[in-house]
Design an enzyme around this catalytic site. Structure first.
Site, mmCIF file in Angstrom:
data_model
loop_
_atom_site.group_PDB
_atom_site.id
_atom_site.type_symbol
_atom_site.label_atom_id
_atom_site.label_comp_id
_atom_site.label_asym_id
_atom_site.label_seq_id
_atom_site.Cartn_x
_atom_site.Cartn_y
_atom_site.Cartn_z
ATOM 1 N N PHE A 95 13.897 3.844 10.987
ATOM 2 C CA PHE A 95 12.365 3.547 10.770
ATOM 3 C C PHE A 95 11.478 4.797 10.435
ATOM 4 O O PHE A 95 11.648 5.785 11.188
ATOM 5 C CB PHE A 95 11.812 2.910 11.582
ATOM 6 N N LYS B 51 17.630 2.514 1.679
ATOM 7 C CA LYS B 51 18.715 2.411 2.853
ATOM 8 C C LYS B 51 19.846 1.624 2.398
ATOM 9 O O LYS B 51 20.111 0.385 2.477
ATOM 10 C CB LYS B 51 17.942 1.578 3.917
ATOM 11 N N ASP C 252 3.724 3.501 6.716
ATOM 12 C CA ASP C 252 3.014 3.421 8.157
ATOM 13 C C ASP C 252 3.636 3.019 9.149
ATOM 14 O O ASP C 252 4.813 2.362 8.983
ATOM 15 C CB ASP C 252 1.851 2.402 7.844
ATOM 16 N N ARG D 193 0.030 6.847 7.271
ATOM 17 C CA ARG D 193 0.299 6.972 5.827
ATOM 18 C C ARG D 193 -0.382 8.177 5.031
ATOM 19 O O ARG D 193 0.300 8.790 4.095
ATOM 20 C CB ARG D 193 -0.510 5.790 5.028
ATOM 21 N N LYS E 194 0.898 -1.258 0.064
ATOM 22 C CA LYS E 194 0.003 0.001 0.008
ATOM 23 C C LYS E 194 0.864 1.208 -0.078
ATOM 24 O O LYS E 194 0.336 2.377 -0.441
ATOM 25 C CB LYS E 194 -0.805 0.133 1.356
ATOM 26 N N ASP F 128 14.599 -1.396 1.456
ATOM 27 C CA ASP F 128 15.359 -1.515 3.057
ATOM 28 C C ASP F 128 16.215 -2.619 2.881
ATOM 29 O O ASP F 128 17.476 -2.731 2.429
ATOM 30 C CB ASP F 128 14.172 -1.884 4.056
ATOM 31 N N GLU G 41 8.087 1.700 -5.961
ATOM 32 C CA GLU G 41 8.149 1.206 -4.559
ATOM 33 C C GLU G 41 8.525 2.291 -3.672
ATOM 34 O O GLU G 41 9.122 3.322 -4.032
ATOM 35 C CB GLU G 41 9.431 0.241 -4.528
ATOM 36 N N ASP G 42 7.990 2.320 -2.380
ATOM 37 C CA ASP G 42 8.145 3.250 -1.349
ATOM 38 C C ASP G 42 9.300 3.376 -0.880
ATOM 39 O O ASP G 42 10.101 4.484 -0.725
ATOM 40 C CB ASP G 42 6.994 3.350 -0.251
HETATM 41 P P1 5GP Z 1 12.622 -4.761 2.372
HETATM 42 O O1 5GP Z 1 12.103 -5.937 1.878
HETATM 43 O O2 5GP Z 1 13.673 -3.929 1.444
HETATM 44 O O3 5GP Z 1 13.445 -4.863 3.610
HETATM 45 O O4 5GP Z 1 11.419 -3.910 2.881
HETATM 46 C C1 5GP Z 1 10.613 -3.309 2.033
HETATM 47 C C2 5GP Z 1 9.326 -2.821 2.558
HETATM 48 O O5 5GP Z 1 9.289 -2.670 4.028
HETATM 49 C C3 5GP Z 1 8.585 -1.597 2.134
HETATM 50 O O6 5GP Z 1 8.008 -1.682 1.166
HETATM 51 C C4 5GP Z 1 8.142 -1.210 3.429
HETATM 52 O O7 5GP Z 1 6.619 -1.644 3.285
HETATM 53 C C5 5GP Z 1 8.646 -1.725 4.744
HETATM 54 N N1 5GP Z 1 9.878 -0.725 5.192
HETATM 55 C C6 5GP Z 1 11.098 -0.857 5.064
HETATM 56 N N2 5GP Z 1 11.542 0.151 5.823
HETATM 57 C C7 5GP Z 1 10.720 0.917 6.286
HETATM 58 C C8 5GP Z 1 10.467 2.040 6.993
HETATM 59 O O8 5GP Z 1 11.658 2.656 7.423
HETATM 60 N N3 5GP Z 1 9.475 2.586 7.286
HETATM 61 C C9 5GP Z 1 8.197 1.861 7.306
HETATM 62 N N4 5GP Z 1 7.047 2.554 7.522
HETATM 63 N N5 5GP Z 1 8.191 0.538 6.205
HETATM 64 C C10 5GP Z 1 9.516 0.182 5.846
#
Ligand code: 5GP
Length: 181
Positions: free
Chosen positions: A157, A136, A164, A170, A48, A108, A104-105
Site C-alpha cells: 500500500f 501492481k 490517500d 494526497r 480523486k 491494483d 489513472e493513479d
Molecule cells: P483496483 O480496482 O485496481 O483494485 O484499485 C484501484 C483504486 O484503488 C485506485 O484508483 C486507488 O484509488 C486505490 N488503490 C489501489 N492500490 C492503492 C494503494 O497502494 N494506495 C492507495 N492509496 N490507493 C490504492
C-alpha cells in the site's frame, strides 16, 4: 525529504521521490505525444487520486487535448479493494469518435479500471487507452491491458502524490510505502 511519516494509525517510509516521478511523467508525456502523432486526445482523469499525476503528465503532451473527469470509488476507508466499484461523472462526457486516454493513479486488482473502460466504451470513442502511474502486476495479473505505465510496484500500500490513506496524504510530493517494521 522526510524519510518517515505518520498518517492516522499507520507509519509510512519514503519509497519514490518527486524527482523520479517527474522523470516518469516526462517519459509518458513524450511517448503519448509521439504515438498520437498530431491527433487530438481527450484525457479522462479519474478523481480523486489521479489529479496530481494528470496535471503533471499533460504538461509534457504536445498535442491539442481536452479534459474530462470521472469518479470511481472502490477502497472507501480501507487499505484493500472492496471489490465493488461505482463510476460517476458530473458533466456530460462527449467522447464519441474521439481518441481517449484514461489517466489513472494506480491499478491494483484492475477492477476499477475495467469498470471505467466498460462505462466509456458504451460512448463509442475512436480509441481508448489507459495511462497509469503505478501498476501492481502481481495483483492484477494481466486482467486489464495498460498501455502507458509509470512504475511497476510490489503489492504493497502506497500513499502520496494524489494517493490517500483514508483521505489524507494526497498532498505529499513524494510517494511513501507502508512501513511494517
Ligand atoms: P483496483 O480496482 O485496481 O483494485 O484499485 C484501484 C483504486 O484503488 C485506485 O484508483 C486507488 O484509488 C486505490 N488503490 C489501489 N492500490 C492503492 C494503494 O497502494 N494506495 C492507495 N492509496 N490507493 C490504492
Amino acid at each position: 525529504m522526510t524519510e518517515h511519516i505518520q498518517l492516522h494509525d499507520k507509519r509510512f517510509k519514503k519509497f519514490i521521490s518527486k524527482e523520479e516521478i517527474d522523470a516518469v511523467n516526462k517519459r509518458l508525456g513524450e511517448q503519448i505525444t509521439k504515438d498520437y502523432n498530431g491527433n487530438e486526445v481527450v484525457f479522462v482523469i479519474v478523481l480523486k487520486g489521479s489529479v496530481l499525476f494528470a496535471t503533471d503528465v499533460i504538461r509534457h503532451v504536445n498535442l491539442h487535448c481536452t479534459l474530462e473527469f470521472i469518479r470511481a470509488e472502490s477502497y472507501g476507508a480501507e487499505m484493500h479493494s472492496s471489490g465493488k466499484v461505482k463510476v460517476a461523472h458530473y458533466t456530460g462526457i462527449d467522447i464519441r469518435g474521439k481518441h481517449v486516454i484514461v489517466l489513472e493513479d494506480i491499478v491494483d486488482t484492475g477492477l476499477t479500471i475495467k469498470e471505467i473502460l466498460a462505462h466509456l466504451e458504451t460512448m463509442q470513442p475512436a480509441s481508448l487507452k489507459i495511462a497509469t502511474l503505478f501498476l501492481k502486476p502481481e495483483v492484477c495479473k494481466g486482467t486489464v491491458e495498460t498501455h502507458y505505465v509509470g512504475f511497476e510496484i510490489s503489492p504493497l500500500f502506497i500513499v502520496g502524490y494524489g494517493l490517500d490513506y483514508n483521505e489524507i496524504g494526497r498532498n505529499l510530493a513524494d510517494v511513501y510505502i507502508l512501513d511494517n517494521e
